[in-house]
Structures are given as structure tokens and as C-alpha cells.
Scaffold this active site. Sequence first.
Site, short mmCIF file in Angstrom:
data_model
loop_
_atom_site.label_atom_id
_atom_site.label_comp_id
_atom_site.label_asym_id
_atom_site.label_seq_id
_atom_site.Cartn_x
_atom_site.Cartn_y
_atom_site.Cartn_z
N CYS A 29 0.82 -1.22 0.00
CA CYS A 29 0.00 0.00 0.00
C CYS A 29 0.85 1.26 0.00
CB CYS A 29 -0.89 0.02 1.24
SG CYS A 29 -2.00 -1.38 1.34
N GLY A 56 -0.82 0.46 -4.79
CA GLY A 56 -2.12 -0.05 -4.42
C GLY A 56 -3.20 0.52 -5.31
N ASN A 131 0.57 0.80 5.80
CA ASN A 131 1.23 -0.02 4.78
C ASN A 131 2.00 -1.12 5.50
OD1 ASN A 131 4.26 0.45 2.85
ND2 ASN A 131 2.69 -1.10 2.59
N GLY A 132 1.72 -2.36 5.14
CA GLY A 132 2.44 -3.48 5.74
C GLY A 132 1.49 -4.53 6.29
N TYR A 278 11.51 -4.31 -7.64
CA TYR A 278 10.24 -4.18 -8.33
C TYR A 278 9.28 -3.16 -7.74
CZ TYR A 278 5.57 -5.51 -10.00
OH TYR A 278 4.32 -5.49 -10.53
N SER A 319 9.35 -2.33 -15.38
CA SER A 319 10.22 -2.57 -14.23
C SER A 319 11.51 -3.29 -14.62
CB SER A 319 9.47 -3.34 -13.14
OG SER A 319 8.81 -4.44 -13.69
N ASP A 382 12.14 -8.40 -14.08
CA ASP A 382 12.49 -8.16 -12.68
C ASP A 382 12.42 -9.42 -11.84
OD1 ASP A 382 9.56 -8.17 -11.50
OD2 ASP A 382 9.52 -6.86 -13.24
N CYS A 418 5.87 -13.99 1.77
CA CYS A 418 6.18 -12.75 2.50
C CYS A 418 5.11 -12.54 3.56
CB CYS A 418 6.19 -11.57 1.53
SG CYS A 418 6.39 -9.99 2.37
N CYS A 469 15.86 -7.33 4.36
CA CYS A 469 14.98 -8.51 4.37
C CYS A 469 15.09 -9.15 2.99
CB CYS A 469 13.53 -8.12 4.64
SG CYS A 469 12.42 -9.56 4.49
S1 SF4 Z 1 12.17 -9.00 0.82
FE1 SF4 Z 1 11.05 -9.43 2.74
S2 SF4 Z 1 9.50 -7.81 2.90
FE2 SF4 Z 1 10.27 -7.77 0.80
S3 SF4 Z 1 8.82 -9.02 -0.38
FE3 SF4 Z 1 10.52 -10.38 0.26
S4 SF4 Z 1 9.86 -11.28 2.23
FE4 SF4 Z 1 8.52 -9.49 1.80
#
Ligand code: SF4
Length: 498
Positions: A29, A56, A131-132, A278, A319, A382, A418, A469
Site C-alpha cells: 500500500c 495499491g 502499509n504493511g 520491483y 520494471s 524483474d 512474504c 529482508c
Molecule cells: S524482501 Fe522481505 S519484505 Fe520484501 S517481499 Fe521479500 S519477504 Fe517481503
Amino acid sequence: MLNVAELDDGFAAHPQLDPCDDPGPRDACGVFGVWAPGEDVSKLTYYGLYALQHRGQESAGMAVSNGERITVVKDMGLVSQVFNEPALNSLRGHMAVGHCRYSTTGASVWSNAQPTFQGLQDGHSLALAHNGNLTNTDMLETWLREHSAAGDIPHKERMDSTSDTALLAALLAAFSTDGLAASARKVLPKLAGAFCLVFCNENALFAARDPQGIHPMVLGRLDNGWVVASESAALDIIGATFIREVEPGEFVTIDSDGLRSQRFADADPHGCLFEYVYLARPDSSISGRRVHLVRKEIGRTLAMEAAVDADLVIPTPESGTPSAIGYAEASGIPYGQGLVKNAYVGRTFIQPSQTIRQLGIRLKLNPIRDVIESKRLVVVDDSIVRGNTQRALVKMLREAGAAEVHVRIASPPVSWPCFFGIDFATRAELIAPGLSVEEICRSLGADTLAYISLEGLVASTGISKRRLCHACFSGEYPVRIPQARAVQLGLEDSNGCR
Ligand code: SF4
């Protein structure tokens, strides 16, 4: 947002991991907030959201405060569909919060559109944009129920919305006797997962970012005000000056006394690697890195890791474009535009059904026969999620006369779900788990296929691997996920992290 209703029996109900379920939430988002007395805050928010539309596209909304009352307008659809000139002109005030949203097909309903509105115990109101995804909603629900039992706040069954954002709004309301800021200081440290929050009462604008800083959030300055937004490109578009990122674990308050910053948790940065590949706009910066330049560097690394003898490098637009340019520069193979993209068709990554997704590929991309005929092509994309886009693309390029099609991917295989707001597919829908690169190549019908290595991708960002991450590529989650999920996923230890 994660649908809380799907979490009633714990995280084990998460639809992403159940091959029988439809794909789960697909959030990345966009959030936006502005505090600027004397400015047309509704139009600033409109254009801010317009700049964040790629994050979004299912619903959009804004809440505007005039100091006495908060008015919320939200609906399903694109920003340009939800708002028109008369609606914006009627939204007068000195402060606004805006949101554009992705969701599951099932949860893509008006009541889950944001900003979420909630009355507070101190007589004020709350408008919240998120967002999240929160990963500890079960614990938070228990906490909320304990207070609900005392009868002082509404509990989940009486909420209008089933999203984790509604749960968050209820929690902020639960502890708001001494005001929203005091409540936030109590609630924010309890949250786990990914959250970029922009919220307000009638008098003040607030922003907060999770301790890992998983998704981006920036702070900007107007001549007579402040702006917070998911991406720096939104600041550029409304003429705000980039000041800095909202720090991981930071809680920001903006009101007539200016801007104040507090920390609700120690920073433990793990920025989303997929934002660089992306999600984010190429004209945004994250952690001081220009996304466009990172994508070009990814292409250069990919060329060094996966060279091939070919005549032309073409991107899957848009992308894949910066990485294709980088690949061409590093390989010495000419770069060309071999595909025309219809800019008005949504990105296939976000289409909700297989049928529409496949139709979307044909609607979206059309090869330029003169450019590709008889050429040995390197096609840079991508990522590969399900493989449907690339399979249709390879077929289309061969039908248009390509002599060879070599697919190069600017991210490693997506193999893990994710939990932080980005939904690729159910694990069963992902093409990477269980198939070798050669098998995927055959499935796509390509001559060769290569992915960038995780090490190569990380090196291209210039950021240390331990500050990113990369869980969807590695299965190594930076935030503890519930134990039942960890065991189900076969993670090395059963505590949810490795
Ligand atoms: S890098 Fe981490 S936060 Fe980003 S899409 Fe992959 S699992 Fe989700």
C-alpha cells in the site's frame, strides 16, 4: 492488509500457504500525510496518492481535518476514480491522511478501504492509514479482548472492518483516555511485523515505522508544512523537499508546535530487498540509494554472472528496463525496445485471477516485429513469480520471429511467502519451489534462463545483507513469525527466525 478474520485460529490460516486457497493479500500500500495550514491539503494528498498509485490500485481514500472535525472520503478504485474536483474542493482543512490499497480479492471491500476512522476516548477521532502486515495479530487481539471484557472499548466482533488496520485502530482507541499520542506510545512497542503508519486526530499528524523499517517511508518539507509518504517520488511530485527517512522504530508528531520525534523501539534495519527490484518507483530513493541506479547495477551484475552470446537486450517494460540497460552496458550487447507496453493496463503481478492475468499479458505487451525478427534476444525481467508472464512472453517473441530467447531475471527465485505486506502467490503457485532452473527454463520455453544470485543482488544495492529482508528468496525472516507457521514452512529452528 492481512485479513484478521483469516487469523482466528492463529497464523495457520494464512491463505498464502494453503494451496487450496486463492492467493492471499497483495499489499504494498501507499500512505501519505500532510500538515500544512493554508495549503490545499486535499489536492496535495490527491497528487501524493497519484504518485503512489503503483503501490495499491484497489481502493483509495483520504481523511481531512479542519481542526474541529475529520472528514473521510474513500472508495474502491484508482485515486483518479475515487476523487473528482468537487469532492476535493469540499475537503477543506489544514491536515490530511491518504491511502491507496491492495488486498485479497475477498477482502477488497469498501469497509476495508482506508483511512480507517475510529472515535477516541478523549472525545477526539482517529484516521489511520497503514502499509504493511502485522505478524502478531493473535496476541494483539487477545490484548484487545482483555480490555473489551472491561467494556471500555469496542471489540473485534463490533468492528466495521476485518483488517489488521482496524484492529490497530481499535487498540489506539482502547488506550486513548490521555490522548492519541499517549496511546500510540503504549501500542506501538507491542506491534510486530511491517508497519508504516500515518494517522491523525483533529489537531496533530503522526507517523510511525516498524523497528525493521521493512517498507520505505520518508519525511518532506513544504514552505509551511510537513509531508510523510511511502516513497520519495511522492515528495517530488508535490514540490516538497526530501528531509530524511522516518527512521525504523521512530514515532513522529507534527502539529502547531512543529515536528517532534520519539523512539518507541531500537532500530534493527531490514529493508525489503524486493522494493529495489520491483515495488518502488525507479525515481524514488530508499536508504540513500536511487532505485533506478540500483536496478541498473543489478543488470550489470546479472550480465557478469550470466553472460550469453546474443544480438539484442530487451526489457520486459517497465520494471525490467533499468536492469536491461545495465545488462546491455556491461555485456556490450546493444539495447533495444522490443516490446510496447500499454501503460493503462495494471501490472499483471497484481491481477486477481488466472484468467484475467493471462489475458492481461496479451493486453499489456506487444512485440515490435521489426526490432526482434531474426535476433538472438536477451530478455531482462524483474522477477518470476508464477511464470505465466514469461511463458506467454517467450511464446509471443518466438511467434514474432526471434531466433533465440534468453531470459535473465533481476532477482533470485521467489521461493518463500512474504509476511510483511507483499503477496506473491500461494507457495504452490510459485514456480520456483521444487523445480530446478533448467526445469523452469523448459517450462517457459526459453533457450536459456538465469537468475541473479542473492549475493549479487545484495551487492548491487550497496547495503549489507544483514540490514536487508530477503526472506522471499532465502526463507530467512528478520521478524519472528508464529511458531506454527515456522514449523509448517520447515524453517531450521521452530522459533520463526533463522
Ligand atoms: S524482501 Fe522481505 S519484505 Fe520484501 S517481499 Fe521479500 S519477504 Fe517481503
